[in-house]
Write a protein that holds these residues in place. Structure first.
Motif, PDB file in Angstrom:
ATOM      1  N   CYS A  89       0.839  -1.195   0.000  1.00  0.00           N
ATOM      2  CA  CYS A  89       0.000   0.000   0.000  1.00  0.00           C
ATOM      3  C   CYS A  89       0.878   1.251   0.000  1.00  0.00           C
ATOM      4  N   HIS A 106      -1.141  -4.566   5.344  1.00  0.00           N
ATOM      5  CA  HIS A 106      -2.497  -4.704   5.900  1.00  0.00           C
ATOM      6  C   HIS A 106      -3.510  -5.080   4.819  1.00  0.00           C
ATOM      7  N   GLU A 107      -3.035  -5.457   3.628  1.00  0.00           N
ATOM      8  CA  GLU A 107      -3.955  -5.805   2.533  1.00  0.00           C
ATOM      9  C   GLU A 107      -3.813  -7.301   2.276  1.00  0.00           C
ATOM     10  N   GLU A 164      -9.174  -4.582   0.572  1.00  0.00           N
ATOM     11  CA  GLU A 164      -8.864  -3.382   1.371  1.00  0.00           C
ATOM     12  C   GLU A 164      -8.608  -2.158   0.487  1.00  0.00           C
TER      13      GLU A 164
HETATM   14 ZN   LIG Z   1      -3.975  -0.050   2.005  1.00  0.00          ZN
END
Ligand SMILES: [Zn+2]
Length: 321
Positions: A37, A59-60, A135
Motif C-alpha cells: 500500500c 495490511h492488505e 482493502e
Molecule cells: Zn492499504
C-alpha cells in the motif's frame, strides 16, 4: 516465522521474527497474498510517526485460518461503542486501530492474527490475489458511494485523477455502481498504456476539458491534482478527495462558492463498504482484477524500491509469503 521486517528508514529485511500469538479470540491466519500500500511506502520511507521499527508492515491480506477457511482481512479495528461506529461510520472512530500500527503487527509475514469479526470468508474458486484487493478497493468504493450519495446527477460523468491502486479502484467501483462515462488521468506513460490494455479505461495524460465532470475523484492529493479537480468540476458537481499526497493548497474555493461545488474528504471505508467491496470482488462486478503483479515476500525490499522508482507498470504489487 519469516517476515519482511521494517528495521529503519528505507530498510526492510526478510528474516526470522516472533510468531504472532493470538489472544482474546483472535484468529491465526496463514498469509497467502498481501498487497503493498502507499501507506506502507510512507512508513518505509520513515514518514509515519505511528509506525516505528522494528515492525511488520502490510495490511492488505488474504489467508487461511487454522480451520481451513480462506478469508480476506479488514485491517481496521474499532470496538463499536462510539457514536461514529453506531452510525456505521467506523472509519471515523477516534480510537480505531489498524493492522501494522503497533501493538498490532502487519501481514508481510507467513502468519498474522486478527479478530474473527474482521475476517470475511472468501468463496471457493476466488483467487487469493484478488481477495487481497478488498482493502485497497474498499477505499475507492467508499469514495464513489459517498459521492453518489451527495450528488444530484444519477449517472455522473466521472473523472478519476491518478491511475494508482486507489484511482483504479475508484474507477472500477464507479463502473460497478453503474456509472458509464469514466475517464482516468495518469501522467506515467508506462502505467497509462498498462491501464488502457488491462482495464480498458479511457486514460489520458492530463485533464482534457475543464468545467465538464460531474464527479471528480482526486486519488492523488497534491496541489497540482487539487487544481485539476477544481478546474474539472461542473457547477453543482462533487469532488471526492481521497489522496494523501500532501497538505498544500490547490483548491479554488471561490469557484466552489460561486458554483456550489461539494468538496468532501474521504478516508478508508466503513465496515459495510468493506463487505460490499468484497462481495463485488467475489461476484465479478469489479472486473477481472488482473492488474496486479506477484512477487515473493522474500524479495519485498526490491519491490518497494521499484515502486519508488516508478518502474512498476501494474498499479499493485502483491507479495507471496
Ligand atoms: Zn492499504
Amino acid at each position: 516465522m519469516k517476515a519482511l521486517v521494517y528495521t529503519g528508514p528505507e530498510q526492510l529485511e526478510y528474516k526470522e521474527f516472533d510468531d504472532p500469538s493470538p489472544h482474546d479470540g483472535d484468529a491465526l491466519i496463514t498469509i497467502e497474498r498481501v498487497g503493498i500500500c502507499g501507506s506502507d511506502m510512507h512508513a518505509y520511507l520513515g514518514h509515519d510517526p505511528r509506525r516505528n521499527p522494528p515492525l511488520i508492515l502490510g495490511h492488505e491480506a488474504c489467508g487461511v485460518t487454522q480451520d481451513g477457511q480462506r478469508v480476506t482481512i479488514n485491517p481496521m479495528v474499532v470496538d463499536g461503542t462510539s457514536r461514529e461506529c453506531k452510525a456505521g461510520r467506523e472509519n471515523l472512530d477516534r480510537n480505531r486501530s489498524m493492522m501494522s500500527i503497533p501493538p498490532r503487527q502487519g501481514s508481510f509475514a507467513e502468519q498474522a492474527t486478527m479478530r474473527g469479526e474482521n475476517l470475511i470468508p472468501v468463496p471457493d474458486g476466488v483467487d487469493p490475489a484478488k481477495a487481497a484487493l478488498a482493502e485497497p478497493l474498499a477505499c475507492g468504493w467508499h469514495a464513489v458511494r459517498m459521492g453518489l450519495d451527495v450528488g444530484w446527477i444519477k449517472n455522473p460523468k466521472t473523472l478519476v485523477i491518478g491511475g494508482g491502486p486507489i484511482g483504479v479502484g475508484s474507477a472500477l467501483s464507479a463502473a460497478a455502481m453503474g456509472i458509464t462515462d469514466i475517464t482516468v488521468t495518469e501522467p506515467n506513460a508506462l502505467r497509462q498504456s498498462y491501464l488502457t490494455k488491462t482495464c480498458g479505461f479511457n486514460v489520458l495524460a492530463e485533464l482534457d476539458a475543464p468545467d465538464s465532470y460531474d464527479l471528480v475523484i482526486d486519488a492523488v492529493g497534491y496541489t497540482a491534482t487539487r487544481e485539476t479537480a477544481s478546474q474539472a468540476v461542473v457547477p453543482g458537481g462533487v469532488i471526492m478527495h481521497i489522496g494523501l499526497g500532501g497538505g498544500e493548497p490547490g483548491l479554488d474555493v471561490r469557484r466552489f462558492t460561486l458554483h456550489e461545488v461539494t468538496f468532501i474528504g474521504t478516508y478508508a471505508y466503513t465496515y459495510q463498504d468493506f463487505r460490499d467491496t468484497a462481495a463485488a470482488i467475489f461476484d465479478g462486478s469489479l472486473g477481472a482484477l488482473d492488474w496486479t503483479e506477484e512477487r515473493p515476500l522474500s524479495d519485498g525490499h526490491r519491490a518497494f524500491e521499484d515502486i519508488r522508482a516508478g518502474k512498476v507498470a501494474a498499479p499493485k504489487i502483491v507479495l507471496v509469503p
